[in-house]
Design an enzyme around this catalytic site. Structure first.
Site, PDB file in Angstrom:
ATOM      1  CG  HIS A   1      -9.843   4.871   3.140  1.00  0.00           C
ATOM      2  ND1 HIS A   1      -8.613   5.484   3.254  1.00  0.00           N
ATOM      3  CD2 HIS A   1     -10.585   5.363   4.154  1.00  0.00           C
ATOM      4  CE1 HIS A   1      -8.626   6.307   4.293  1.00  0.00           C
ATOM      5  NE2 HIS A   1      -9.819   6.264   4.850  1.00  0.00           N
TER       6      HIS A   1
ATOM      7  CG  ASP B   1      -1.618   4.906   3.868  1.00  0.00           C
ATOM      8  OD1 ASP B   1      -1.668   5.239   2.669  1.00  0.00           O
ATOM      9  OD2 ASP B   1      -2.424   5.318   4.719  1.00  0.00           O
TER      10      ASP B   1
ATOM     11  CB  ALA C   1      -4.730  13.014   5.989  1.00  0.00           C
TER      12      ALA C   1
ATOM     13  CG  HIS D   1      -1.887   1.164   1.193  1.00  0.00           C
ATOM     14  ND1 HIS D   1      -3.244   0.986   1.305  1.00  0.00           N
ATOM     15  CD2 HIS D   1      -1.708   2.501   1.052  1.00  0.00           C
ATOM     16  CE1 HIS D   1      -3.848   2.160   1.246  1.00  0.00           C
ATOM     17  NE2 HIS D   1      -2.934   3.098   1.093  1.00  0.00           N
TER      18      HIS D   1
ATOM     19  CE  LYS E   1      -7.805   2.253  -0.799  1.00  0.00           C
ATOM     20  NZ  LYS E   1      -6.773   3.265  -0.552  1.00  0.00           N
TER      21      LYS E   1
ATOM     22  CG  HIS F   1       0.424  15.314   1.846  1.00  0.00           C
ATOM     23  ND1 HIS F   1      -0.535  15.619   0.898  1.00  0.00           N
ATOM     24  CD2 HIS F   1       0.020  14.171   2.420  1.00  0.00           C
ATOM     25  CE1 HIS F   1      -1.481  14.696   0.919  1.00  0.00           C
ATOM     26  NE2 HIS F   1      -1.165  13.794   1.829  1.00  0.00           N
TER      27      HIS F   1
ATOM     28  CG  HIS G   1      -4.861   2.443   5.577  1.00  0.00           C
ATOM     29  ND1 HIS G   1      -6.194   2.537   5.890  1.00  0.00           N
ATOM     30  CD2 HIS G   1      -4.719   3.056   4.382  1.00  0.00           C
ATOM     31  CE1 HIS G   1      -6.808   3.184   4.932  1.00  0.00           C
ATOM     32  NE2 HIS G   1      -5.946   3.506   4.009  1.00  0.00           N
TER      33      HIS G   1
ATOM     34  CG  LEU H   1      -7.586  10.991   7.340  1.00  0.00           C
ATOM     35  CD1 LEU H   1      -8.370  11.729   6.261  1.00  0.00           C
ATOM     36  CD2 LEU H   1      -8.420  10.876   8.610  1.00  0.00           C
TER      37      LEU H   1
ATOM     38  CG  HIS I   1      -0.674   7.182  -1.096  1.00  0.00           C
ATOM     39  ND1 HIS I   1      -1.887   7.335  -1.738  1.00  0.00           N
ATOM     40  CD2 HIS I   1      -0.943   6.517   0.049  1.00  0.00           C
ATOM     41  CE1 HIS I   1      -2.843   6.802  -0.991  1.00  0.00           C
ATOM     42  NE2 HIS I   1      -2.295   6.290   0.092  1.00  0.00           N
TER      43      HIS I   1
ATOM     44  NE  ARG J   1       0.976  12.130  -2.496  1.00  0.00           N
ATOM     45  CZ  ARG J   1      -0.019  11.649  -1.761  1.00  0.00           C
ATOM     46  NH1 ARG J   1      -0.966  10.909  -2.307  1.00  0.00           N
ATOM     47  NH2 ARG J   1      -0.083  11.912  -0.478  1.00  0.00           N
TER      48      ARG J   1
END
Ligand code: DOR
Ligand code: ZN
Length: 344
Positions: free
Chosen positions: A135, A246, A262, A12, A98, A250, A173, A218, A14, A16
């Site tokens: 999620h 996860d 988050a 899992h 997802k 950012h 998560h 989150l 991210h 971008r």
């Protein structure tokens, strides 16, 4: 002390896009052979064509000499078609779909408003064993933020699993004892990912001496009893729990503001953080299955060849990394000591 593991995967993640992708991908590619890449870009990755293009951009950003395989996902919307699911199954790179309840988290406004609209799509996924990644938080503003996962189990997940009795589901998560118990009690078609930060921290971390935005993600961190339940689940030896960082980068300017995004960034030291959590439970011998075996076994993919080694040796994480176009990225534990170090 040192431990050697079969090369692990992140189930899992991210990543971008664009320059941000180029900034963070080397961290993940150094640690993991593969990663399940979340589709919550703007616009979201809703088609196999878009997933193929995103995959190509990821591969183009892999540092020379590193082998890394992105495992792509589609973002489920009210408008996802059965044909799109068939194309996903026929591709050899889309590995899951997802589900973001609309409005649950970062870039989730295109998410599903009513699962009833996805009935035919879910039946097709069930037939073809394409996992649904959830999620697991309700978005009802009347529900306390800290209860949204627990309520999701009863309102959404239990009925979903009953209706699609063969659907493979990863509860992503997980953050509560309720979710850990629920997953443990389900059959083998239901599994869960657990982040390093939810194994290491409880919600006090967000408020220690002032508000600490880099601990805000989150689903939000929960009470200590929940952290302990997650640690027990992760170190239990059950094949139903596996590693999913996860890691969610950012820019510092969008975290340290009056309404911050988050997401915790952990890709720079993911295995080190997991090792710390497992060591705290005297369960380092369980780390390899959690990080390297349970995920591929659930997804029906081969385990990796090759190994990585962690040594027990203190090192200090950087205060920040360069991120995208002139921004900075503050990682979890910025400027603090870590107890384990990944060699190589
Ligand atoms: O903290 C989070 N950040 N949770 C999510 O579900 C999304 C993620 C992100 O994309 O930033
Ligand atoms: Zn995520």
């Amino acid at each position: 002390m040192q431990i050697t593991l079969t090369r692990p995967d992140d189930w899992h993640l991210h990543l971008r896009d664009g320059e941000a992708l180029a900034s963070v991908l080397p961290h993940t590619a150094r640690q993991f052979a593969r990663a399940i890449v979340m589709p919550n870009l703007r616009p979201p990755v809703t088609t196999v064509v878009a997933a193929a293009a995103y995959r190509a951009r990821i591969l183009a950003a892999v540092p020379a000499g590193t082998i890394f395989e992105p495992l792509m996902t589609l973002y489920l919307t009210d408008g996802t078609t059965v044909d799109e699911i068939r194309r996903a199954v026929d591709s050899d790179f889309v590995r899951a779909v997802k589900l973001y309840p609309a409005g649950a988290t970062t870039n989730s406004d295109a998410g599903v408003s009513d699962l009833e609209r996805c009935a035919a799509v879910l039946e097709e996924m069930e037939r073809s064993s394409l996992p649904l990644l959830v999620h697991g938080e309700v978005t009802d503003p009347a529900i306390d933020v800290f209860d949204r996962e627990k309520v999701f189990i009863e309102r959404i997940l239990r009925p979903l699993l009953a209706r699609y009795s063969g659907l493979k589901v990863v509860f992503e998560h997980i953050t509560t004892s309720d979710a850990a118990d629920f997953v443990a009690a389900c059959g083998p078609r239901v599994a869960a990912t657990i982040t390093a930060h939810h194994l290491l921290y409880n919600r006090n971390a967000i408020f220690a001496g002032g508000i600490r935005p880099h601990y805000y993600c989150l689903p939000v961190l929960k009470r200590e009893v929940h952290r302990q339940a997650l640690l027990r689940a992760a170190t239990s030896g059950s094949p139903k729990f596996f590693l999913g960082t996860d890691s969610a980068p950012h820019a510092q300017t969008t975290k340290e503001v009056s309404c911050g995004c988050a997401g915790c960034y952990t890709a720079h030291a993911a295995l080190e953080l997991y090792a710390e959590a497992f060591a705290s439970a005297n369960a380092l011998h369980r780390l390899e299955a959690f990080a390297s075996f349970n995920g591929p076994d659930f997804y029906g993919l081969p385990r990796n060849a090759g190994q990585v080694t962690l040594v027990e040796e203190e090192w200090r994480t950087p205060q920040s990394f360069a991120y995208g176009d002139g921004e900075s990225l503050v990682p979890l534990r910025a400027g603090e000591l870590l107890r384990w170090r990944l060699l190589g």
